[in-house]
Design a protein around this motif. Structure first.
Motif, PDB file in Angstrom:
ATOM      1  N   GLU A 122       1.376 -53.589 -49.191  1.00  0.00           N
ATOM      2  CA  GLU A 122       0.732 -53.220 -50.559  1.00  0.00           C
ATOM      3  C   GLU A 122      -0.480 -54.064 -50.660  1.00  0.00           C
ATOM      4  O   GLU A 122      -0.672 -55.239 -50.229  1.00  0.00           O
ATOM      5  N   GLY A 123      -1.497 -53.493 -51.108  1.00  0.00           N
ATOM      6  CA  GLY A 123      -2.912 -53.950 -51.504  1.00  0.00           C
ATOM      7  C   GLY A 123      -3.940 -53.982 -50.305  1.00  0.00           C
ATOM      8  O   GLY A 123      -4.701 -54.527 -50.364  1.00  0.00           O
ATOM      9  N   SER A 150      -6.280 -44.059 -52.047  1.00  0.00           N
ATOM     10  CA  SER A 150      -5.517 -42.664 -51.474  1.00  0.00           C
ATOM     11  C   SER A 150      -4.432 -43.023 -50.507  1.00  0.00           C
ATOM     12  O   SER A 150      -3.745 -41.663 -50.658  1.00  0.00           O
ATOM     13  N   VAL A 151      -4.077 -44.056 -50.102  1.00  0.00           N
ATOM     14  CA  VAL A 151      -2.997 -44.186 -49.292  1.00  0.00           C
ATOM     15  C   VAL A 151      -1.619 -45.042 -50.115  1.00  0.00           C
ATOM     16  O   VAL A 151      -1.927 -46.054 -50.479  1.00  0.00           O
ATOM     17  N   LEU A 152      -0.661 -44.527 -49.780  1.00  0.00           N
ATOM     18  CA  LEU A 152       0.615 -45.350 -50.325  1.00  0.00           C
ATOM     19  C   LEU A 152       1.078 -46.294 -49.296  1.00  0.00           C
ATOM     20  O   LEU A 152       1.565 -45.874 -48.255  1.00  0.00           O
ATOM     21  N   PRO A 153       1.280 -47.685 -49.617  1.00  0.00           N
ATOM     22  CA  PRO A 153       1.551 -48.450 -48.730  1.00  0.00           C
ATOM     23  C   PRO A 153       3.068 -48.172 -48.501  1.00  0.00           C
ATOM     24  O   PRO A 153       3.830 -48.176 -49.545  1.00  0.00           O
ATOM     25  N   ASP A 173      -0.509 -38.050 -48.484  1.00  0.00           N
ATOM     26  CA  ASP A 173       0.411 -37.035 -49.362  1.00  0.00           C
ATOM     27  C   ASP A 173       1.363 -37.883 -50.330  1.00  0.00           C
ATOM     28  O   ASP A 173       1.961 -37.329 -51.176  1.00  0.00           O
ATOM     29  N   ALA A 174       1.902 -38.785 -49.719  1.00  0.00           N
ATOM     30  CA  ALA A 174       2.923 -39.606 -50.374  1.00  0.00           C
ATOM     31  C   ALA A 174       2.365 -40.372 -51.279  1.00  0.00           C
ATOM     32  O   ALA A 174       3.150 -40.572 -52.551  1.00  0.00           O
ATOM     33  N   MET A 175       1.077 -40.729 -51.538  1.00  0.00           N
ATOM     34  CA  MET A 175       0.494 -41.661 -52.595  1.00  0.00           C
ATOM     35  C   MET A 175       0.412 -40.282 -53.738  1.00  0.00           C
ATOM     36  O   MET A 175       0.533 -40.651 -54.967  1.00  0.00           O
ATOM     37  N   ASN A 278      -5.407 -50.266 -51.942  1.00  0.00           N
ATOM     38  CA  ASN A 278      -4.442 -49.396 -51.916  1.00  0.00           C
ATOM     39  C   ASN A 278      -3.144 -50.120 -52.575  1.00  0.00           C
ATOM     40  O   ASN A 278      -2.388 -50.671 -51.979  1.00  0.00           O
ATOM     41  N   PRO A 279      -2.923 -49.724 -53.794  1.00  0.00           N
ATOM     42  CA  PRO A 279      -1.517 -50.410 -54.559  1.00  0.00           C
ATOM     43  C   PRO A 279      -0.536 -49.572 -54.275  1.00  0.00           C
ATOM     44  O   PRO A 279      -0.264 -48.571 -53.966  1.00  0.00           O
TER      45      PRO A 279
END
Length: 332
Positions: A122-123, A150-153, A173-175, A278-279
């Motif tokens: 995260e972050g 744009s990216v989900l951690p 896509d996950a984000m 990326n949060p």
């Protein structure tokens, strides 16, 4: 006078022959059955890749080449005798040393391929996301630095030889799915009015606190400031245009605090031009449902968290307590 010879009954002879034949067949069957489940020839665990669309015979040739089975012909014969006709699945498999033919077939039919993971904390800013993707030598191809935010951690599985672009697309896509889902549950009156603004504010919250228990309160502080027109004055937004997310490695200079650009929230009111990292899902959820709080200030507590204040006087007192703690520790 010649003695008559005693003849052996034909029926008994046939019975003996039948029994002997059954013993031979049964012994052969027992031997073959034992061989089906016996330890295989592989001395050291190895990985094999079964290509997409491969037949069992093609897979057996891969296994023979890797030393996991004695021969393709022998393996297929055993499968016909003891296996079933469930299809095998493509992918990369980890074959243990001594794996039997039965074990290998069960693995190929189960589709339990090797799980390799790449973890995005995260972050993490996008420049470091690309660095992490490029560092995985089992992946192929190049990728540009993805759009910030744009990216989900999360942790993502990948297979040997998979393209970095494909893995990055799963992350993005996950984000998109996560933001869409959380946006539908946002609290009425939330200060952010677009999904992009939600991700931008969440990236600041993510960089300001490492404690999940504080996210909603930090989100409340920044929401209160945005609502009243106060400047956010978030240090990470000063650093971002300088390093694009990499570590600054020094204290922020006064000139940098005063610098006018699209990100510095000391020099302007409102949100920066875009996310600064990326949060994670928790930070996004926090800005869409911040805590009920009138706080507009916070400072480090010196114990891993922060203390919050509603007025500048309270905040200044908290700052002095923090400085006193650091002086007592010999840090100032």
């Amino acid at each position: 006078m010649a003695r008559a010879r005693k003849t052996f009954p034909v029926g008994r002879l046939l019975l003996i022959l039948v029994v002997a034949g059954l013993l031979v067949v049964g012994g052969g069957w027992l031997w073959t059955t034992r061989e089906w489940r016996a330890a295989g020839p592989l001395a050291v665990a190895t990985d094999v890749t079964i290509p997409e669309g491969a037949t069992l015979a093609a897979a057996a040739r891969v296994l023979e080449k890797a030393g996991a089975i004695e021969s393709t012909t022998g393996f297929l014969r055993k499968v016909r005798l003891f296996g079933d006709d469930a299809p095998i699945k493509a992918g990369e498999y980890g074959i243990e040393a001594g794996a039997s033919a039965a074990d290998i077939l069960a693995m190929l039919q189960s589709g339990k391929t090797l799980q390799r993971l790449i973890t995005i904390p995260e972050g993490m800013p996008s420049v470091l996301v690309r660095d992490r993707l490029m560092a995985r030598d089992l992946l192929t191809g190049d990728v540009p630095v993805p759009a910030e935010g744009s990216v989900l951690p999360d942790s993502y599985s990948f297979e040997r030889g998979e393209s970095r672009a494909a893995v990055l697309k799963r992350m993005q896509d996950a984000m998109t799915r996560t933001v869409d889902q959380l946006w539908r549950t946002r609290k009425p009156g939330t200060v952010v009015t677009t999904k992009q603004d939600a991700v931008t504010l969440a990236s600041i919250v993510e960089k300001e606190t490492a404690l999940a228990s504080e996210r909603r309160t930090v989100a409340a502080v920044y929401s209160n400031r945005l609502r009243t027109g106060m400047r956010l004055q978030a240090d990470p937004t000063v650093i971002y245009p300088i390093t694009r997310g990499r570590a600054l490695g020094r204290r922020i200079r006064k000139s940098e605090l005063a610098a006018v650009n699209a990100y510095n929230t000391y020099a302007m009111a409102g949100l920066p031009a875009g996310p600064i990292a990326n949060p994670g899902k928790g930070a996004i959820a926090a800005v869409l449902n911040p805590a009920e709080s009138d706080a507009v200030y916070f400072v480090a507590s010196g114990k891993g968290g922060h203390v919050f204040a509603r007025t500048l006087a309270e905040h200044n007192a908290n700052v002095q307590r923090y400085y006193a703690l650091r002086r007592a520790r010999g840090e100032m």
